[in-house]
Design a protein around this motif. Structure first.
Motif, PDB file in Angstrom:
ATOM      1  N   ARG A 115      89.648 -44.214  84.342  1.00 12.06           N
ATOM      2  CA  ARG A 115      89.560 -44.612  85.748  1.00 12.06           C
ATOM      3  C   ARG A 115      90.448 -45.812  86.034  1.00 12.06           C
ATOM      4  O   ARG A 115      91.006 -45.927  87.127  1.00 12.06           O
ATOM      5  CB  ARG A 115      88.105 -44.933  86.096  1.00 12.06           C
TER       6      ARG A 115
ATOM      7  N   LYS B 209      83.256 -51.918  86.473  1.00 10.20           N
ATOM      8  CA  LYS B 209      82.994 -50.971  87.563  1.00 10.20           C
ATOM      9  C   LYS B 209      83.071 -51.676  88.915  1.00 10.20           C
ATOM     10  O   LYS B 209      83.650 -51.144  89.873  1.00 10.20           O
ATOM     11  CB  LYS B 209      81.618 -50.334  87.390  1.00 10.20           C
TER      12      LYS B 209
ATOM     13  N   ASP C  39      85.558 -50.689  91.826  1.00 10.16           N
ATOM     14  CA  ASP C  39      84.934 -50.254  93.084  1.00 10.16           C
ATOM     15  C   ASP C  39      85.494 -51.034  94.266  1.00 10.16           C
ATOM     16  O   ASP C  39      85.719 -50.470  95.351  1.00 10.16           O
ATOM     17  CB  ASP C  39      83.418 -50.449  93.027  1.00 10.16           C
TER      18      ASP C  39
ATOM     19  N   GLU D 168      88.910 -49.625  95.350  1.00 11.30           N
ATOM     20  CA  GLU D 168      88.796 -48.338  96.029  1.00 11.30           C
ATOM     21  C   GLU D 168      88.163 -48.497  97.409  1.00 11.30           C
ATOM     22  O   GLU D 168      88.561 -47.815  98.368  1.00 11.30           O
ATOM     23  CB  GLU D 168      87.988 -47.375  95.172  1.00 11.30           C
ATOM     24  N   ALA D 169      87.170 -49.374  97.522  1.00 12.11           N
ATOM     25  CA  ALA D 169      86.525 -49.593  98.822  1.00 12.11           C
ATOM     26  C   ALA D 169      87.513 -50.186  99.824  1.00 12.11           C
ATOM     27  O   ALA D 169      87.561 -49.787 100.999  1.00 12.11           O
ATOM     28  CB  ALA D 169      85.316 -50.510  98.660  1.00 12.11           C
TER      29      ALA D 169
END
Length: 300
Positions: free
Chosen positions: A171, A241, A245, A248-249
């Protein structure tokens, strides 16, 4: 004779009207007092119910605090002071909230019960403080349970952590591309909040790999050390994470904003075109306001 009789009748009517008006006034006054009495009774009843709720929550949370403090002492002996430091801070903070709530409740108790509306805000504050303390204790005890479950289930937990670690490695490459796209498409002010997220995520994953290796190495020789290392893996995976996150947000928010802007520009263009066809032309073939709108569209 007729005038006197008429005057007497008029006086009688006026007297009767005064009596009726007085009776109506008295009845209204009595009804108003009854309504006021009813409102006061309802307010006192609501106050007693809120006091009962506050008392119940105080007793329950005080018992929960006592149990949490006992569990914390066991945890210190079980895991060591360093590993339970954060749990201890949460329990201590909850105790502070509860102490403040008890003080507020005592101040309310010292007032006469007749002042039903004077302490409503403090009652609400008391209940809110107790609920905050209870939530903190619940979170702390849940974290302690996770610590114990982790140590007990290490043989199953470590392979799961290894799978999560590998998935995060894959990822990371994907989100690195997203980060590069943000830098290419948007001004630095837009992506500055996540500017350091990729290098920080790489750092966290590197530390997680080391901790995972340590946990595996200690499995047969020192289960407590293995559990400590596994908790380190868990925390670093969670931080990685969160870092990814956030990127991406932010990317999703910027894409949504761009799409909304494009839709608004298209709608404005349609409005300008409709105005061009319907509106009367100026000296240069179009109105000044229409010309301004067209120029604004070109700039957008």
């Amino acid at each position: 004779g007729g005038g006197i009789a008429g005057g007497s009748i008029l006086l009688a009517v006026l007297a009767l009207g005064a009596v009726v008006f007085g009776a109506i006034w008295v009845v209204g006054k009595l009804q108003g007092r009854g309504e006021e009495k009813r409102r006061r009774a309802e307010a006192l009843k609501a106050r007693r119910e809120r006091l009962a709720q506050a008392n119940r929550l105080l007793v329950e949370t005080d018992e929960a605090l006592r149990q949490a403090e006992q569990e914390l002492e066991f945890a210190r002996a079980e895991f060591g002071e360093e590993d339970v430091r954060n749990l201890g801070a949460r329990v201590q903070e909850a105790g502070g909230r509860l102490k403040e709530a008890f003080a507020l409740r005592q101040s309310i108790e010292e007032e006469r019960e007749g002042a039903a509306g004077s302490d409503a805000e403090r009652l609400d504050q008391t209940i809110a403080l107790v609920q905050e303390a209870g939530s903190m204790l619940t979170t702390a005890m849940a974290s302690l349970k996770q610590m114990r479950d982790l140590e007990k289930n290490l043989p199953a937990v470590l392979p799961a952590f290894e799978d999560e670690f590998k998935a995060l490695q894959a990822r990371l490459d994907e989100v690195r591309s997203v980060s590069q796209g943000l830098r290419a498409l948007h001004a630095e002010s837009a992506w500055r909040p996540v500017k350091k997220n990729i290098p920080e995520a790489e750092k966290e994953l590197g530390a997680a790999a080391n901790a995972l290796a340590s946990a595996k190495g200690f499995m047969d020789s020192d289960r407590n050390a293995a559990a400590d290392a596994a908790r380190d893996v868990q925390e670093r995976i969670a931080r990685t994470k969160a870092l990814l996150d956030a990127i991406e947000a932010l990317n999703e928010r910027l894409e949504d904003a761009h799409q909304r802007t494009e839709s608004e520009i298209e709608a404005a263009a349609r409005d300008v075109e409709a105005a061009r066809r319907a509106g009367p032309p100026g000296a240069n073939g179009r109105s000044p306001r229409l010309a301004e709108a067209e120029e604004a569209l070109k700039a957008a």
